[in-house]
Write an enzyme that holds these catalytic residues in place. Sequence first.
Site, short mmCIF file in Angstrom:
data_model
loop_
_atom_site.label_atom_id
_atom_site.label_comp_id
_atom_site.label_asym_id
_atom_site.label_seq_id
_atom_site.Cartn_x
_atom_site.Cartn_y
_atom_site.Cartn_z
N TRP A 38 -1.31 -55.88 2.26
CA TRP A 38 -1.72 -54.47 2.22
C TRP A 38 -1.40 -53.76 3.52
O TRP A 38 -2.22 -52.97 4.00
CB TRP A 38 -3.24 -54.34 2.00
N ILE A 39 -0.24 -54.00 4.11
CA ILE A 39 0.03 -53.44 5.43
C ILE A 39 0.74 -52.08 5.32
O ILE A 39 1.92 -51.99 4.93
CB ILE A 39 0.84 -54.44 6.30
N THR A 40 0.00 -51.03 5.68
CA THR A 40 0.51 -49.66 5.64
C THR A 40 1.59 -49.48 6.72
O THR A 40 1.41 -49.96 7.85
CB THR A 40 -0.64 -48.66 5.89
N ARG A 79 -6.94 -18.08 -14.55
CA ARG A 79 -7.09 -18.49 -15.96
C ARG A 79 -8.21 -17.69 -16.62
O ARG A 79 -9.30 -17.57 -16.06
CB ARG A 79 -7.40 -20.00 -16.00
N GLY A 139 -9.15 -27.97 -16.96
CA GLY A 139 -9.04 -28.29 -18.39
C GLY A 139 -7.84 -29.19 -18.64
O GLY A 139 -7.54 -30.09 -17.84
N GLU A 160 -10.38 -49.88 4.96
CA GLU A 160 -11.11 -49.81 6.23
C GLU A 160 -12.62 -49.97 6.03
O GLU A 160 -13.43 -49.30 6.67
CB GLU A 160 -10.77 -48.51 6.97
C1 LIG Z 1 -3.23 -48.72 0.05
C2 LIG Z 1 -3.87 -49.71 0.98
C3 LIG Z 1 -3.54 -49.69 2.32
C4 LIG Z 1 -4.08 -50.64 3.20
N1 LIG Z 1 -3.67 -50.66 4.51
C5 LIG Z 1 -4.08 -51.68 5.31
C6 LIG Z 1 -3.52 -51.84 6.63
O1 LIG Z 1 -2.70 -51.03 7.09
N2 LIG Z 1 -3.92 -52.89 7.37
C7 LIG Z 1 -4.83 -53.81 6.92
O2 LIG Z 1 -5.15 -54.73 7.65
N3 LIG Z 1 -5.38 -53.69 5.68
C8 LIG Z 1 -5.03 -52.66 4.86
N4 LIG Z 1 -5.55 -52.53 3.59
C9 LIG Z 1 -6.51 -53.52 3.13
C10 LIG Z 1 -7.91 -52.96 2.90
O3 LIG Z 1 -8.54 -52.74 4.11
C11 LIG Z 1 -8.64 -53.95 1.97
O4 LIG Z 1 -8.08 -53.80 0.67
C12 LIG Z 1 -10.12 -53.72 1.95
O5 LIG Z 1 -10.67 -54.10 3.19
C13 LIG Z 1 -10.79 -54.54 0.83
O6 LIG Z 1 -10.39 -55.88 0.87
P1 LIG Z 1 -9.88 -56.60 -0.46
O7 LIG Z 1 -8.89 -55.73 -1.11
O8 LIG Z 1 -9.45 -57.97 -0.10
O9 LIG Z 1 -11.14 -56.67 -1.40
P2 LIG Z 1 -12.25 -57.84 -1.43
O10 LIG Z 1 -12.69 -58.16 -0.05
O11 LIG Z 1 -11.75 -58.93 -2.28
O12 LIG Z 1 -13.45 -57.10 -2.18
C14 LIG Z 1 -13.40 -56.83 -3.59
C15 LIG Z 1 -14.65 -56.01 -3.95
O13 LIG Z 1 -15.83 -56.77 -3.65
C16 LIG Z 1 -16.67 -56.02 -2.78
N5 LIG Z 1 -17.32 -56.94 -1.84
C17 LIG Z 1 -16.74 -57.86 -1.04
N6 LIG Z 1 -17.67 -58.49 -0.32
C18 LIG Z 1 -18.87 -57.95 -0.65
C19 LIG Z 1 -20.23 -58.15 -0.25
N7 LIG Z 1 -20.56 -59.04 0.70
N8 LIG Z 1 -21.20 -57.43 -0.86
C20 LIG Z 1 -20.90 -56.51 -1.79
N9 LIG Z 1 -19.64 -56.25 -2.21
C21 LIG Z 1 -18.65 -56.95 -1.64
C22 LIG Z 1 -15.74 -55.04 -2.07
O14 LIG Z 1 -16.44 -53.92 -1.60
C23 LIG Z 1 -14.76 -54.71 -3.17
O15 LIG Z 1 -15.33 -53.71 -4.00
C24 LIG Z 1 -5.03 -51.58 2.72
C25 LIG Z 1 -5.38 -51.58 1.36
C26 LIG Z 1 -4.79 -50.69 0.50
C27 LIG Z 1 -5.17 -50.74 -0.96
#
Ligand SMILES: Cc1cc2nc3c(=O)[nH]c(=O)nc-3n(C[C@H](O)[C@H](O)[C@H](O)COP(=O)(O)OP(=O)(O)OC[C@H]3O[C@@H](n4cnc5c(N)ncnc54)[C@H](O)[C@@H]3O)c2cc1C
Length: 383
Positions: free
Chosen positions: A156-158, A268, A339, A363
Amino acid sequence: MEFRLSEELVSFRDVTRNFAKEKIAPFARKWDAEKWLPDDVVREMGRIGILGVAFPEEYGGSGQGLLGMTVVVEEIARWCGGTALFIAAHSGLCSTHIRIAGSEAQKKKWLPKLAAGEVIGSWCLSEPDCGTDAEALTTRAEKTSAGWVLNGRKFWITNGKRADVFVVTARTKPERGARTISAFLVEKGTPGLIVGEPEDKMGMRASDTVPVNFENCEIPAENLCGQLHEGYVDALRVLDRGRVTIGSLSVGLARGCLEEAVRYAGERKSFGVPLHAHQAIQFKLADMETQVEAARILVRQAALTHDAGKPDKKLCSIAKLFASEMASRVGWEAIQIFGGAGYTKDVCVERLVRDNKLCEIGEGSSEVQRMLIARAEFQRVSA
Ligand SMILES: Cc1cc2nc3c(=O)[nH]c(=O)nc-3n(C[C@H](O)[C@H](O)[C@H](O)COP(=O)(O)OP(=O)(O)OC[C@H]3O[C@@H](n4cnc5c(N)ncnc54)[C@H](O)[C@@H]3O)c2cc1C
């Protein structure tokens, strides 16, 4: 409403607003379809000071701090979330990490070029098996006689596709714990740095998101960024600021939805009068405007705590949580006001809504923000 903006920052905002209207708004739909932000737009954002707005002047920035960052990101996000996410990753994550943790030599080498958009930055914390629980990361950095060798996978690296410098967090002690991870700078072209293909995302499509792998990637000793084993602690400091930036991104997206809906409600007609003559539509617009204003105040207040040197972590979480969820609510209401037209790609509202969903995930997801806010509040009350 203007919230404690200096004259300098107001004129900076106006320059950014004009740039966004002329150079971003007409093309945002195309970039969304093509999944790419053109290089000349990036260079222009560097040239007019958008990318370096928060940097100190000694490193080529405008010295407007995190408040300045929120102001320009809102203006850009008003038209294109993907372009704003480019800035959030380049300036808000990568450059900020170098600025708060890097050596003087690293700051002098990278920050002026990052501010000018001459080099592009990305920030690599997340991995395929850990995002929320980033402390569990498994990318390793091993010390050699010449420096460090990195092995592991980031996800997921932007900006990864176009980046010249990557801030990479890697484990420097085997056990779990906040002080077992360090940060490193890896330059484009380093053997063993492997950048994958962009994800086909729901939103933020002008911004590229790629996997980045490290296979026996050797870097010099001086590329350690910050103190040994302090990389995760520094990353959390970066994220505190980043969350405020993401909050402002949502404010911009919500403002876009609101302004488009207001305009449409004036054009509209139904039952012989403009939509905005119906009280049900007025109430929707009033609630949307109220929420956007409230989120902007929270975001700017959180930014000011950083700029005053007393960051309020709970307020940063509150600002991100409220702004990101607010923008989704406001976006769906805007679609309702449009709409059937709102259900098409002919109006930009659907794109802004898609863009915003990331702000509830990246984040630190909404769940994480709620955990942090509740923890801080329990501590405050029981202190
Ligand atoms: C478009 C995009 C750009 C991004 N850019 C970057 C970037 O530049 N650099 C970088 O390092 N990362 C980046 N990310 C990563 C982003 O920060 C992660 O996707 C985010 O932190 C969530 O991690 P995950 O996707 O692994 O979800 P998971 O950690 O697998 O979580 C899945 C779900 O479970 C929930 N969850 C997890 N643990 C708990 C808990 N203890 N209690 C309750 N709920 C929980 C989460 O809230 C989420 O709803 C990017 C992601 C996307 C989609």
